[in-house]
Design a protein around this motif. Structure first.
Motif, mmCIF file in Angstrom:
data_model
loop_
_atom_site.group_PDB
_atom_site.id
_atom_site.type_symbol
_atom_site.label_atom_id
_atom_site.label_comp_id
_atom_site.label_asym_id
_atom_site.label_seq_id
_atom_site.Cartn_x
_atom_site.Cartn_y
_atom_site.Cartn_z
ATOM 1 N N GLN A 145 8.314 -4.919 -2.669
ATOM 2 C CA GLN A 145 8.594 -5.194 -4.080
ATOM 3 C C GLN A 145 8.070 -6.582 -4.469
ATOM 4 O O GLN A 145 7.511 -6.756 -5.545
ATOM 5 C CB GLN A 145 10.097 -5.098 -4.374
ATOM 6 C CG GLN A 145 10.620 -3.668 -4.438
ATOM 7 C CD GLN A 145 9.974 -2.841 -5.535
ATOM 8 O OE1 GLN A 145 9.670 -3.345 -6.610
ATOM 9 N NE2 GLN A 145 9.733 -1.570 -5.270
ATOM 10 N N SER A 199 16.691 4.299 -6.302
ATOM 11 C CA SER A 199 15.610 5.153 -6.801
ATOM 12 C C SER A 199 15.405 6.408 -5.948
ATOM 13 O O SER A 199 14.408 7.104 -6.130
ATOM 14 C CB SER A 199 14.310 4.349 -6.854
ATOM 15 O OG SER A 199 13.908 4.010 -5.538
ATOM 16 N N MET A 229 21.380 -1.521 0.030
ATOM 17 C CA MET A 229 20.902 -0.148 -0.138
ATOM 18 C C MET A 229 19.388 0.008 -0.013
ATOM 19 O O MET A 229 18.845 1.031 -0.373
ATOM 20 C CB MET A 229 21.379 0.367 -1.498
ATOM 21 C CG MET A 229 21.049 -0.574 -2.639
ATOM 22 S SD MET A 229 21.876 -0.084 -4.146
ATOM 23 C CE MET A 229 20.875 1.298 -4.618
ATOM 24 N N GLU A 253 15.652 -1.559 -9.731
ATOM 25 C CA GLU A 253 15.257 -0.211 -9.300
ATOM 26 C C GLU A 253 15.822 0.127 -7.924
ATOM 27 O O GLU A 253 16.127 1.269 -7.618
ATOM 28 C CB GLU A 253 13.725 -0.142 -9.184
ATOM 29 C CG GLU A 253 13.001 -0.066 -10.489
ATOM 30 C CD GLU A 253 12.849 1.375 -10.914
ATOM 31 O OE1 GLU A 253 12.350 2.172 -10.115
ATOM 32 O OE2 GLU A 253 13.255 1.682 -12.044
ATOM 33 N N ILE A 254 15.919 -0.903 -7.072
ATOM 34 C CA ILE A 254 16.352 -0.633 -5.699
ATOM 35 C C ILE A 254 17.695 -1.275 -5.351
ATOM 36 O O ILE A 254 18.225 -1.047 -4.272
ATOM 37 C CB ILE A 254 15.289 -1.111 -4.663
ATOM 38 C CG1 ILE A 254 15.035 -2.629 -4.794
ATOM 39 C CG2 ILE A 254 14.000 -0.341 -4.788
ATOM 40 C CD1 ILE A 254 14.407 -3.231 -3.548
ATOM 41 N N LEU A 277 4.259 -6.273 -4.721
ATOM 42 C CA LEU A 277 3.839 -5.598 -5.960
ATOM 43 C C LEU A 277 4.009 -6.520 -7.166
ATOM 44 O O LEU A 277 3.177 -6.551 -8.070
ATOM 45 C CB LEU A 277 4.640 -4.313 -6.164
ATOM 46 C CG LEU A 277 4.346 -3.183 -5.171
ATOM 47 C CD1 LEU A 277 5.352 -2.052 -5.347
ATOM 48 C CD2 LEU A 277 2.928 -2.647 -5.376
ATOM 49 N N ASN A 291 14.942 4.893 -1.063
ATOM 50 C CA ASN A 291 15.101 3.947 -2.176
ATOM 51 C C ASN A 291 13.931 2.966 -2.143
ATOM 52 O O ASN A 291 14.041 1.865 -1.603
ATOM 53 C CB ASN A 291 16.444 3.215 -2.030
ATOM 54 C CG ASN A 291 16.704 2.259 -3.184
ATOM 55 O OD1 ASN A 291 16.118 2.397 -4.269
ATOM 56 N ND2 ASN A 291 17.572 1.290 -2.969
ATOM 57 N N VAL A 292 12.811 3.392 -2.687
ATOM 58 C CA VAL A 292 11.579 2.605 -2.559
ATOM 59 C C VAL A 292 11.034 2.131 -3.909
ATOM 60 O O VAL A 292 9.917 1.612 -3.977
ATOM 61 C CB VAL A 292 10.485 3.403 -1.810
ATOM 62 C CG1 VAL A 292 10.943 3.732 -0.404
ATOM 63 C CG2 VAL A 292 10.094 4.671 -2.569
ATOM 64 N N GLY A 293 11.805 2.322 -4.973
ATOM 65 C CA GLY A 293 11.346 1.876 -6.293
ATOM 66 C C GLY A 293 10.092 2.622 -6.715
ATOM 67 O O GLY A 293 9.926 3.808 -6.398
ATOM 68 N N ASP A 294 9.204 1.900 -7.395
ATOM 69 C CA ASP A 294 7.991 2.561 -7.900
ATOM 70 C C ASP A 294 6.791 2.275 -7.003
ATOM 71 O O ASP A 294 5.648 2.405 -7.430
ATOM 72 C CB ASP A 294 7.710 2.111 -9.339
ATOM 73 C CG ASP A 294 7.422 0.614 -9.398
ATOM 74 O OD1 ASP A 294 7.617 -0.081 -8.371
ATOM 75 O OD2 ASP A 294 6.998 0.127 -10.463
ATOM 76 N N ASP A 295 7.049 1.870 -5.781
ATOM 77 C CA ASP A 295 5.983 1.514 -4.855
ATOM 78 C C ASP A 295 5.137 2.750 -4.490
ATOM 79 O O ASP A 295 5.633 3.665 -3.827
ATOM 80 C CB ASP A 295 6.631 0.935 -3.584
ATOM 81 C CG ASP A 295 5.622 0.403 -2.604
ATOM 82 O OD1 ASP A 295 4.486 0.914 -2.590
ATOM 83 O OD2 ASP A 295 5.971 -0.519 -1.849
ATOM 84 N N PRO A 296 3.879 2.800 -4.936
ATOM 85 C CA PRO A 296 3.102 4.023 -4.712
ATOM 86 C C PRO A 296 2.870 4.331 -3.230
ATOM 87 O O PRO A 296 2.876 5.494 -2.831
ATOM 88 C CB PRO A 296 1.768 3.742 -5.419
ATOM 89 C CG PRO A 296 1.741 2.282 -5.695
ATOM 90 C CD PRO A 296 3.138 1.774 -5.673
ATOM 91 N N VAL A 297 2.726 3.282 -2.420
ATOM 92 C CA VAL A 297 2.484 3.508 -0.988
ATOM 93 C C VAL A 297 3.715 4.126 -0.329
ATOM 94 O O VAL A 297 3.626 5.121 0.404
ATOM 95 C CB VAL A 297 2.126 2.163 -0.295
ATOM 96 C CG1 VAL A 297 2.044 2.319 1.198
ATOM 97 C CG2 VAL A 297 0.828 1.617 -0.865
ATOM 98 N N LEU A 298 4.884 3.548 -0.621
ATOM 99 C CA LEU A 298 6.102 4.044 0.016
ATOM 100 C C LEU A 298 6.530 5.393 -0.574
ATOM 101 O O LEU A 298 7.085 6.235 0.132
ATOM 102 C CB LEU A 298 7.228 3.012 -0.096
ATOM 103 C CG LEU A 298 6.955 1.690 0.625
ATOM 104 C CD1 LEU A 298 8.145 0.747 0.520
ATOM 105 C CD2 LEU A 298 6.608 1.908 2.096
ATOM 106 N N ILE A 301 19.083 4.626 1.523
ATOM 107 C CA ILE A 301 18.180 3.547 1.964
ATOM 108 C C ILE A 301 16.739 4.035 2.162
ATOM 109 O O ILE A 301 15.808 3.477 1.597
ATOM 110 C CB ILE A 301 18.665 2.842 3.259
ATOM 111 C CG1 ILE A 301 20.027 2.172 2.991
ATOM 112 C CG2 ILE A 301 17.629 1.799 3.733
ATOM 113 C CD1 ILE A 301 20.597 1.385 4.168
ATOM 114 N N VAL A 357 11.004 -2.427 2.122
ATOM 115 C CA VAL A 357 10.987 -2.126 0.684
ATOM 116 C C VAL A 357 11.105 -3.420 -0.125
ATOM 117 O O VAL A 357 10.397 -3.614 -1.113
ATOM 118 C CB VAL A 357 12.124 -1.135 0.336
ATOM 119 C CG1 VAL A 357 12.345 -1.046 -1.162
ATOM 120 C CG2 VAL A 357 11.811 0.233 0.910
#
Ligand SMILES: NC(=O)c1ccc[n+]([C@@H]2O[C@H](COP(=O)([O-])OP(=O)(O)OC[C@H]3O[C@@H](n4cnc5c(N)ncnc54)[C@H](OP(=O)(O)O)[C@@H]3O)[C@@H](O)[C@H]2O)c1
Lengths: 229, 306
Positions: free
Chosen positions: A23, B91, A14, A82-83, A26, B57-64, B54, A19
């Motif tokens: 991750q 997310s 997903m 989270e993802i 980060l 769904n980038v999580g907490d990534d500030p750039v994305l 998809i 991404v």
């Protein structure tokens, strides 16, 4: 049409490769410096196994146990979940594996790792060195940023593969039980990341059967040595 | 106080809500994308929306997160309003919420989400959690995702609609799965929407579901217009046929979307993307001319042949 036959593995993945790599980046940035500590722990573990085997019986499961707990909480639970909906379950499995190692450390014989020092074959050496020391090189060598490097005891793939490699050299009978979670994780992660075309998935997919075969071969040798007159 | 489309619909003033349109740019329908009516409510929505599986769904990534918000900004600027998500998409809901807040578009979006849980009693609470992630006052459309526990969930959604906290109710499937069950539900339940997979390659829906939707006044959202991207990627290697200009298409993606939208039962296609140029191209495909029957056949034949 049988509904399940219409699903492919990619239907369950997903997130995108970008991404996933971001991750890792980060995460590495969040815990900058811990990568060095992780490498030092890996070196210490190998050194102790070669030079202080009795001590290794307890120290190795402690390092592995803490490593698995750390990966469960810091990466799988806080970040990957989270993802990836599967990561929450994986975090629980990693935590249980970590706890199992710590319990094992209380036993006198611990995991009884016996690395074949002088006669260590190049295959055995490669099997251990790849996840412990060379895994971080995969990202930069395949065109990804160095910040996306994955370290043993930091991210799940090298941690699971490295643990399997160490368990392959372990004498404890419990090793087969301890190998279940890392084997399942390596297979699942390799398959998921393969659908995203991530180079580390190829390495993981190639290394997993080699480590497992090595574990079986060593297991058989040990059994035949024990039963010889 | 600003009266928006949602408030009017809650009061049951469908005609008034339709006239107000679903978005700020909806007022200039002539220059914006092609609009389609939802048969059960007369609300008009642009014929191309935005998916979020998809891509968001980038999580907490500030750039994305910022780049997803840029895609949303381009989407709204082009006249789009319909955004689709699900609790199954990691997310993505939070990403949409981030974008809506940043762009101040919470009142303009046509918010389509889903209920996805086996627990029959958890539908309402899951939807409330999703709503808080989006940061919208209510959902415009709540769908039972992949028909999972559809009976209790539809009951919950109909009750919410009755109480005025939800505007439309729907069900979804994809990849051509469970069309028989979809058909049975479409025939027996007063749903406003169905969501299904339809494109020039996956045409199973043409047989029964699309005609039935038209007959029963059920709006149709089309997912996987590009087969998850693989169709667009595959066609990208092929030269654009000469006849593309006859339907005002300047890319394969637009040919595909125009094919989908030219089926009279289709209300809105919801492609997902991470790219600003793609989102603009996609919304622009919601425009006349659309292919006639002969051209539709030609598109399907041509795409199958490559
Ligand atoms: N059961 C269900 O309820 C269900 C199932 C499936 C999907 N859905 C919904 O339907 C939405 C759409 O389906 P999907 O996301 O699976 O597949 P899709 O929209 O067919 O394909 C998405 C892919 O197409 C590419 N794309 C988008 N616009 C393009 C363009 N103009 N030119 C070339 N490539 C383009 C995107 O890549 P780039 O990022 O490079 O543009 C993206 O990877 C989903 O996001 C989801 O909201 C619902």
């Amino acid at each position: 049409m049988n509904e399940w036959l219409s699903y492919r593995l990619s239907d369950f993945v997903m997130f995108s490769a970008r991404v996933y790599e971001r991750q890792i980046e980060l995460y590495n940035r969040e815990f900058a410096g811990l990568q060095i500590l992780a490498l030092c722990l890996a070196v210490t573990m190998i050194w102790i196994c070669l030079r202080r085997p009795t001590l290794a019986n307890r120290i190795v499961p402690v390092i592995l146990g803490l490593g698995w707990l750390w990966v469960a909480w810091s990466f799988l639970w806080r970040r990957y979940a989270e993802i990836n909906l599967l990561a929450e379950y994986a975090a629980i499995a990693f935590a249980l594996e970590g706890a199992a190692f710590l319990v094992l450390a209380l036993r006198k014989r611990g995991v009884a790792v016996q690395l074949p020092s002088a006669s260590m074959s190049s295959l055995a050496l490669a099997v251990i060195a790849l996840p412990l020391f060379f895994y971080p090189l995969i990202a930069p060598l395949t065109g990804s940023p160095i910040a996306a490097a994955e370290f043993f005891l930091m991210t799940p793939d090298p941690t699971a593969l490295g643990t399997l490699a160490i368990l392959a050299f372990s004498g404890t009978r419990l090793r087969w039980l301890l190998m279940i979670a890392p084997t399942l994780w390596c297979a699942l992660s390799a398959a998921m990341l393969w659908t995203l075309d991530l180079p580390s998935s190829r390495v993981l997919a190639a290394a997993l059967p080699v480590v497992l075969i090595l574990a079986v071969v060593r297991g058989l040798r040990r059994t035949s040595a024990a039963s010889s007159p | 106080m600003k009266t928006n489309r949602r408030d009017l619909l809650k009061l049951g003033v469908a005609a008034g809500a339709a006239a107000l349109g679903p978005l700020r740019v909806g007022a200039q329908e002539t220059s914006g994308p092609l609009m389609r009516s939802i048969p059960s409510s007369d609300v008009r929505i642009p014929a191309v929306g935005l998916g979020s599986w998809i891509t968001f769904n980038v999580g907490d990534d500030p750039v994305l997160l910022a780049s997803c918000a840029d895609v949303m900004e381009a989407f709204f600027a082009a006249g789009g309003t319909v955004i689709d998500s699900s609790p199954m998409y990691g997310s993505s809901q939070a990403t949409i919420g981030y974008g809506l807040e940043k762009l101040n578009r919470s009142d303009d979006v046509f918010a389509a989400d889903k209920v996805w849980t086996r627990d029959s009693d958890a539908g309402a609470s899951q939807l409330e959690l999703s709503r808080s992630r989006w940061g919208v006052p209510d959902f415009d459309l709540a769908q039972v995702h992949n028909l999972l526990a559809w009976e209790p969930h539809l009951e919950t959604l109909f009750a919410m609609k009755q109480a005025g906290s939800l505007l439309h109710v729907g069900i979804t499937t994809s990849h051509g799965r469970r069309h028989g069950e979809m058909e049975a539900i479409m025939g027996s339940q007063p749903i406003d929407f169905v969501q299904l997979t339809y494109n020039p390659v996956d045409r199973e829906a043409e047989e029964r579901l699309l005609p039935m939707a038209r007959e029963r006044g059920i709006a149709v959202l089309v997912n996987r217009p590009f087969r998850g991207g693989s169709l667009a990627d595959h066609l990208a290697r092929e030269p654009l046929p000469d006849w593309a200009t006859d339907i005002g298409a300047s890319s394969w993606a637009q040919i595909i979307l125009k094919y989908i939208l030219s089926h009279s039962a289709v209300t809105c296609a919801i492609p997902a993307t991470t790219r600003i140029d793609h989102v603009q191209e996609n919304v622009r495909a919601a425009s006349d001319p659309l292919p006639d029957e002969a051209m539709r056949q030609r598109i399907a034949d041509h795409i199958r042949s490559v």
